[in-house]
Design an enzyme around this catalytic site. Structure first.
Site, PDB file in Angstrom:
ATOM      1  CG  HIS A 160       0.968  -0.741   3.229  1.00 46.46           C
ATOM      2  ND1 HIS A 160      -0.034  -0.384   2.362  1.00 46.46           N
ATOM      3  CD2 HIS A 160       0.363  -1.400   4.252  1.00 46.46           C
ATOM      4  CE1 HIS A 160      -1.199  -0.808   2.843  1.00 46.46           C
ATOM      5  NE2 HIS A 160      -0.981  -1.436   3.984  1.00 46.46           N
ATOM      6  CG  HIS A 162      -0.112  -3.976   6.501  1.00 48.67           C
ATOM      7  ND1 HIS A 162      -0.810  -2.856   6.899  1.00 48.67           N
ATOM      8  CD2 HIS A 162       0.890  -4.151   7.415  1.00 48.67           C
ATOM      9  CE1 HIS A 162      -0.241  -2.360   8.005  1.00 48.67           C
ATOM     10  NE2 HIS A 162       0.784  -3.126   8.326  1.00 48.67           N
ATOM     11  CG  ASP A 169      -4.787  -6.115   3.682  1.00 47.01           C
ATOM     12  OD1 ASP A 169      -3.650  -5.854   4.128  1.00 47.01           O
ATOM     13  OD2 ASP A 169      -5.744  -5.319   3.780  1.00 47.01           O
ATOM     14  CG  HIS A 170      -2.338  -3.527   0.973  1.00 48.24           C
ATOM     15  ND1 HIS A 170      -2.873  -2.419   0.360  1.00 48.24           N
ATOM     16  CD2 HIS A 170      -3.019  -3.684   2.128  1.00 48.24           C
ATOM     17  CE1 HIS A 170      -3.828  -1.915   1.138  1.00 48.24           C
ATOM     18  NE2 HIS A 170      -3.942  -2.669   2.214  1.00 48.24           N
ATOM     19  CG  HIS A 198      -1.261   2.115   7.185  1.00 51.23           C
ATOM     20  ND1 HIS A 198      -2.302   1.820   8.035  1.00 51.23           N
ATOM     21  CD2 HIS A 198      -1.085   1.003   6.417  1.00 51.23           C
ATOM     22  CE1 HIS A 198      -2.727   0.585   7.793  1.00 51.23           C
ATOM     23  NE2 HIS A 198      -1.993   0.066   6.827  1.00 51.23           N
ATOM     24  CG  ASP A 217      -4.304   0.479   3.702  1.00 55.27           C
ATOM     25  OD1 ASP A 217      -4.973   0.554   2.652  1.00 55.27           O
ATOM     26  OD2 ASP A 217      -4.171  -0.579   4.342  1.00 55.27           O
ATOM     27  CG  HIS A 252      -8.795  -1.246   3.028  1.00 58.24           C
ATOM     28  ND1 HIS A 252      -8.957  -2.608   3.105  1.00 58.24           N
ATOM     29  CD2 HIS A 252      -7.476  -1.012   3.264  1.00 58.24           C
ATOM     30  CE1 HIS A 252      -7.795  -3.182   3.387  1.00 58.24           C
ATOM     31  NE2 HIS A 252      -6.877  -2.239   3.478  1.00 58.24           N
TER      32      HIS A 252
END
Ligand SMILES: [Zn+2]
Length: 239
Positions: free
Chosen positions: A51, A53, A55-56, A107, A131, A169
């Site tokens: 996805h 985001h 931090d990915h 998510h 996630d 995570h």
């Protein structure tokens, strides 16, 4: 599987899918992935993205620039530098590795998981769950509904029990602590919490889990209706 943990709590999987060649899932930054490639003498050919985001995807531009790798994901509008859109209908073939895309909105509305079908001579498959499914837990509903996430969990639940599960995570201890507020006497969850704490104390991540273990110790996996799932998710949001 090499799990990189030198980020805040992101778990990044670097997977050698054939000798010398690797893919990475959801790299938050390039530098630590490049160091690992160097240490393990691997060539990065592919980035799989679950996805959009930050931090990915933060490591995508740097890794692509350094290695010329190909970027695969489900959301060309929001994932940087994508080369190929993945769909549930079409498997990804990397050398001998067949990887299926599972569309799992919840998510985010374009979230996917990746399932590496067991190769010749291998007994268990691999799941990169992003996630969506965490060890002992479930991702937050930022863009999707509880019903969508519940459906996603049914899809993951249908994978073989011995499937090795990697997630985005390191939230395992907190997830079990939450689960024990719902089912304080659940021995399997108590044992899983003890084992997770022991792994972390030794500097190891708590992945992989397995689909079978999640069915036993993850309350979201065990929820038997959308309503129960939604109630759990709301309580977790307040935990
Ligand atoms: Zn996310």
């Amino acid at each position: 599987m090499i799990i990189l943990t030198d980020f805040s709590d992101n778990l990044v999987a670097l997977y050698e899918y054939m000798p010398g060649r690797a893919l990475v899932v959801d790299p938050p930054d390039a530098a630590s992935v490049l160091r690992a490639l160097d240490t393990h003498q691997l060539e990065l050919t592919t980035i799989l993205v679950t996805h959009h985001h930050g931090d990915h995807v933060g490591g995508i531009p740097g890794l692509k620039h350094e290695t010329g790798c190909t970027v695969l994901g489900s959301d060309a509008a929001r994932i940087p530098e994508m080369d190929q859109v993945v769909t549930e209908e079409q498997a990804i073939q990397l050398g001998p590795a067949t990887i299926e895309t599972l569309e799992t909105p919840g998510h985010t509305r374009t979230e996917v998981c990746y399932y590496r079908v067991p190769g010749a001579g291998e007994t268990s498959g691999l799941l990169w769950a992003g996630d969506t499914l965490f060890v002992g837990g479930c991702g937050r509903l930022f863009e999707g509904t509880a019903e969508q996430m519940y459906d996603a969990f049914q899809k993951l639940k249908a994978l073989p029990d011995d499937t090795q599960v990697y997630c985005g995570h390191e939230y395992t201890v907190e997830n079990y602590q939450f689960a024990l507020t719902i089912e304080p006497d659940n021995q399997a969850i108590q044992d899983a919490l003890t084992a997770a704490r022991a792994a972390l104390a030794q500097g190891h991540p708590t992945v992989p889990s397995t689909i079978g273990k999640e069915k036993e110790t993850n309350l979201f996996m065990r929820a038997s209706s959308v309503e129960e799932f939604a109630r759990l998710r709301q309580r977790k949001d307040r935990f």
